[in-house]
Motif scaffolding. Sequence first.
Motif, PDB file in Angstrom:
ATOM      1  N   ARG A 197       0.809  -1.226   0.000  1.00  0.00           N
ATOM      2  CA  ARG A 197       0.000   0.000   0.000  1.00  0.00           C
ATOM      3  C   ARG A 197       0.839   1.271   0.000  1.00  0.00           C
ATOM      4  N   LEU A 198       2.137   1.148   0.257  1.00  0.00           N
ATOM      5  CA  LEU A 198       2.992   2.331   0.323  1.00  0.00           C
ATOM      6  C   LEU A 198       3.446   2.729  -1.077  1.00  0.00           C
ATOM      7  N   HIS A 199       3.257   3.978  -1.411  1.00  0.00           N
ATOM      8  CA  HIS A 199       3.675   4.466  -2.724  1.00  0.00           C
ATOM      9  C   HIS A 199       4.305   5.846  -2.572  1.00  0.00           C
ATOM     10  N   HIS A 200       5.582   5.922  -2.851  1.00  0.00           N
ATOM     11  CA  HIS A 200       6.293   7.199  -2.776  1.00  0.00           C
ATOM     12  C   HIS A 200       7.491   7.137  -3.711  1.00  0.00           C
ATOM     13  N   ARG A 201       7.798   8.254  -4.298  1.00  0.00           N
ATOM     14  CA  ARG A 201       8.900   8.345  -5.270  1.00  0.00           C
ATOM     15  C   ARG A 201      10.222   7.845  -4.694  1.00  0.00           C
ATOM     16  N   HIS A 202      10.424   8.005  -3.385  1.00  0.00           N
ATOM     17  CA  HIS A 202      11.710   7.676  -2.790  1.00  0.00           C
ATOM     18  C   HIS A 202      11.662   6.438  -1.875  1.00  0.00           C
ATOM     19  N   LEU A 203      10.664   5.601  -2.081  1.00  0.00           N
ATOM     20  CA  LEU A 203      10.617   4.295  -1.416  1.00  0.00           C
ATOM     21  C   LEU A 203      10.717   3.219  -2.485  1.00  0.00           C
ATOM     22  N   LEU A 204      11.465   2.166  -2.175  1.00  0.00           N
ATOM     23  CA  LEU A 204      11.529   1.037  -3.093  1.00  0.00           C
ATOM     24  C   LEU A 204      10.167   0.340  -3.088  1.00  0.00           C
ATOM     25  N   SER A 205       9.537   0.251  -4.239  1.00  0.00           N
ATOM     26  CA  SER A 205       8.171  -0.280  -4.326  1.00  0.00           C
ATOM     27  C   SER A 205       8.171  -1.804  -4.299  1.00  0.00           C
ATOM     28  N   LEU A 206       7.234  -2.362  -3.543  1.00  0.00           N
ATOM     29  CA  LEU A 206       7.063  -3.811  -3.509  1.00  0.00           C
ATOM     30  C   LEU A 206       6.335  -4.253  -4.766  1.00  0.00           C
ATOM     31  N   LYS A 207       6.934  -5.200  -5.486  1.00  0.00           N
ATOM     32  CA  LYS A 207       6.326  -5.703  -6.722  1.00  0.00           C
ATOM     33  C   LYS A 207       5.664  -7.054  -6.527  1.00  0.00           C
ATOM     34  N   GLY A 208       6.103  -7.777  -5.501  1.00  0.00           N
ATOM     35  CA  GLY A 208       5.524  -9.089  -5.283  1.00  0.00           C
ATOM     36  C   GLY A 208       6.166  -9.786  -4.100  1.00  0.00           C
ATOM     37  N   PHE A 209       5.736 -11.007  -3.849  1.00  0.00           N
ATOM     38  CA  PHE A 209       6.291 -11.796  -2.750  1.00  0.00           C
ATOM     39  C   PHE A 209       6.276 -13.258  -3.147  1.00  0.00           C
ATOM     40  N   SER A 210       7.008 -14.055  -2.377  1.00  0.00           N
ATOM     41  CA  SER A 210       7.054 -15.483  -2.651  1.00  0.00           C
ATOM     42  C   SER A 210       7.321 -16.219  -1.348  1.00  0.00           C
ATOM     43  N   VAL A 211       6.749 -17.391  -1.230  1.00  0.00           N
ATOM     44  CA  VAL A 211       7.018 -18.282  -0.100  1.00  0.00           C
ATOM     45  C   VAL A 211       7.561 -19.566  -0.679  1.00  0.00           C
ATOM     46  N   GLY A 212       8.830 -19.872  -0.326  1.00  0.00           N
ATOM     47  CA  GLY A 212       9.486 -20.998  -0.962  1.00  0.00           C
ATOM     48  C   GLY A 212       9.659 -22.196  -0.061  1.00  0.00           C
ATOM     49  N   ARG A 213      10.632 -22.981  -0.389  1.00  0.00           N
ATOM     50  CA  ARG A 213      10.910 -24.202   0.365  1.00  0.00           C
ATOM     51  C   ARG A 213      11.255 -23.857   1.810  1.00  0.00           C
ATOM     52  N   ASN A 214      10.835 -24.738   2.716  1.00  0.00           N
ATOM     53  CA  ASN A 214      11.036 -24.518   4.147  1.00  0.00           C
ATOM     54  C   ASN A 214      10.439 -23.185   4.591  1.00  0.00           C
ATOM     55  N   ARG A 215       9.329 -22.793   3.923  1.00  0.00           N
ATOM     56  CA  ARG A 215       8.614 -21.566   4.252  1.00  0.00           C
ATOM     57  C   ARG A 215       9.506 -20.329   4.124  1.00  0.00           C
ATOM     58  N   LYS A 216      10.440 -20.348   3.182  1.00  0.00           N
ATOM     59  CA  LYS A 216      11.314 -19.206   2.954  1.00  0.00           C
ATOM     60  C   LYS A 216      10.479 -17.991   2.554  1.00  0.00           C
ATOM     61  N   ARG A 217      10.685 -16.852   3.244  1.00  0.00           N
ATOM     62  CA  ARG A 217       9.931 -15.635   2.968  1.00  0.00           C
ATOM     63  C   ARG A 217      10.741 -14.727   2.056  1.00  0.00           C
ATOM     64  N   LEU A 218      10.158 -14.339   0.919  1.00  0.00           N
ATOM     65  CA  LEU A 218      10.865 -13.520  -0.064  1.00  0.00           C
ATOM     66  C   LEU A 218      10.011 -12.322  -0.446  1.00  0.00           C
ATOM     67  N   LEU A 219      10.618 -11.154  -0.451  1.00  0.00           N
ATOM     68  CA  LEU A 219       9.974  -9.926  -0.899  1.00  0.00           C
ATOM     69  C   LEU A 219      10.658  -9.466  -2.170  1.00  0.00           C
ATOM     70  N   ILE A 220       9.886  -9.101  -3.186  1.00  0.00           N
ATOM     71  CA  ILE A 220      10.455  -8.673  -4.466  1.00  0.00           C
ATOM     72  C   ILE A 220      10.153  -7.185  -4.648  1.00  0.00           C
ATOM     73  N   PHE A 221      11.213  -6.387  -4.728  1.00  0.00           N
ATOM     74  CA  PHE A 221      11.082  -4.941  -4.830  1.00  0.00           C
ATOM     75  C   PHE A 221      11.447  -4.444  -6.224  1.00  0.00           C
ATOM     76  N   ASP A 222      11.205  -3.155  -6.434  1.00  0.00           N
ATOM     77  CA  ASP A 222      11.398  -2.497  -7.720  1.00  0.00           C
ATOM     78  C   ASP A 222      12.863  -2.524  -8.166  1.00  0.00           C
ATOM     79  N   ASN A 223      13.090  -1.946  -9.336  1.00  0.00           N
ATOM     80  CA  ASN A 223      14.394  -2.037 -10.001  1.00  0.00           C
ATOM     81  C   ASN A 223      15.532  -1.410  -9.206  1.00  0.00           C
ATOM     82  N   ILE A 224      16.744  -1.875  -9.448  1.00  0.00           N
ATOM     83  CA  ILE A 224      17.942  -1.372  -8.763  1.00  0.00           C
ATOM     84  C   ILE A 224      19.070  -1.229  -9.784  1.00  0.00           C
ATOM     85  N   GLU A 225      18.769  -0.598 -10.923  1.00  0.00           N
ATOM     86  CA  GLU A 225      19.730  -0.543 -12.016  1.00  0.00           C
ATOM     87  C   GLU A 225      21.115  -0.053 -11.589  1.00  0.00           C
TER      88      GLU A 225
END
Length: 304
Positions: free
Chosen positions: A93-121
């Motif tokens: 829900r957070l949207h600001h020009r100077h915050l890294l935007s959350l693009k998605g998430f994933s839950v992997g093996r052994n319940r690994k928690r992953l957050l996917i954020f915007d570009n980091i060119e």
Amino acid sequence: MDPFLRKLRRHLLRWLHRSRRSGSVFFVRRISYNDVRSATDGFRRVVFSNSEVSAYAANFGEGGGGVCLVKELKDFDQRNGDSFHQQVQFLGRLHHRHLLSLKGFSVGRNRKRLLIFDNIENGSLKEHLNDPLKTPLSWRTRLQIANGVVAALKYLFLFSDPPVCHVSISSGNIMLDENFTAKLSDFGLLTSGGNSVMIPKSEDSMGQKSCKIIFQLGVLILELVTGQSSEMEGSDLVEWIQESRFYSSIDKMIDPDLGNSYDCTELKSLLAVAKLCIKSWDKPSFTIPQFFGYLQNKIDIPHN
């Protein structure tokens, strides 16, 4: 109530109840673990790692979202999936020009928690300050980075609902996009390790947690001016700014990469901000709104 609407409402409530029980997240894309693993080259493209979080560079390709930053929350309570999904929902829900935007998430093996954020060119600010192979940042870019971080903090402290509970500032977690726009990347309802640390309300005086964040901002500004690392809490830089005659030694401390390309008036304003941030650690004498009003008056740089 109309029988059809009553039936529809009953089905919606059941669906909502099942969604909550299954840990669903609304309006944030769930990305498959295999896609994340492939985009990070098997989690080998490490950006940084510590006891709480590992961050990886990821490339999902043109159709999949391009270049991203993937964060793995290591010390998360594996039994409490709800808190992770609350974190995801909040960040989405957070949207600001100077915050890294959350693009998605994933839950992997052994319940690994992953957050996917915007570009980091352009990677992290730390890389550009410390890597001699990187093109030095111009004075104007450094000013805009400082201004951007202050704008992000003002948004998180004063306008986030619910209030943000965790913020950490360092050159390592200030990311730069393709235009060298600063993006704060470490913030949320929980710390990276899954612990909640409440920041005081905006109308209150500066609390201990707020003072620590403002202190970190001061150290970051000193890094931008001097080009020196803030490892070990930036103790040498802090001692310098606290000296009574520090202005007389500015020429010796300013980053040689800047040459004579900086504006002396802007430099002194930036150092005045850093000095106030460092001082706030021991003697907070203002409210959060007052503080940000002062900072923006000092370093508000118009965008080109």
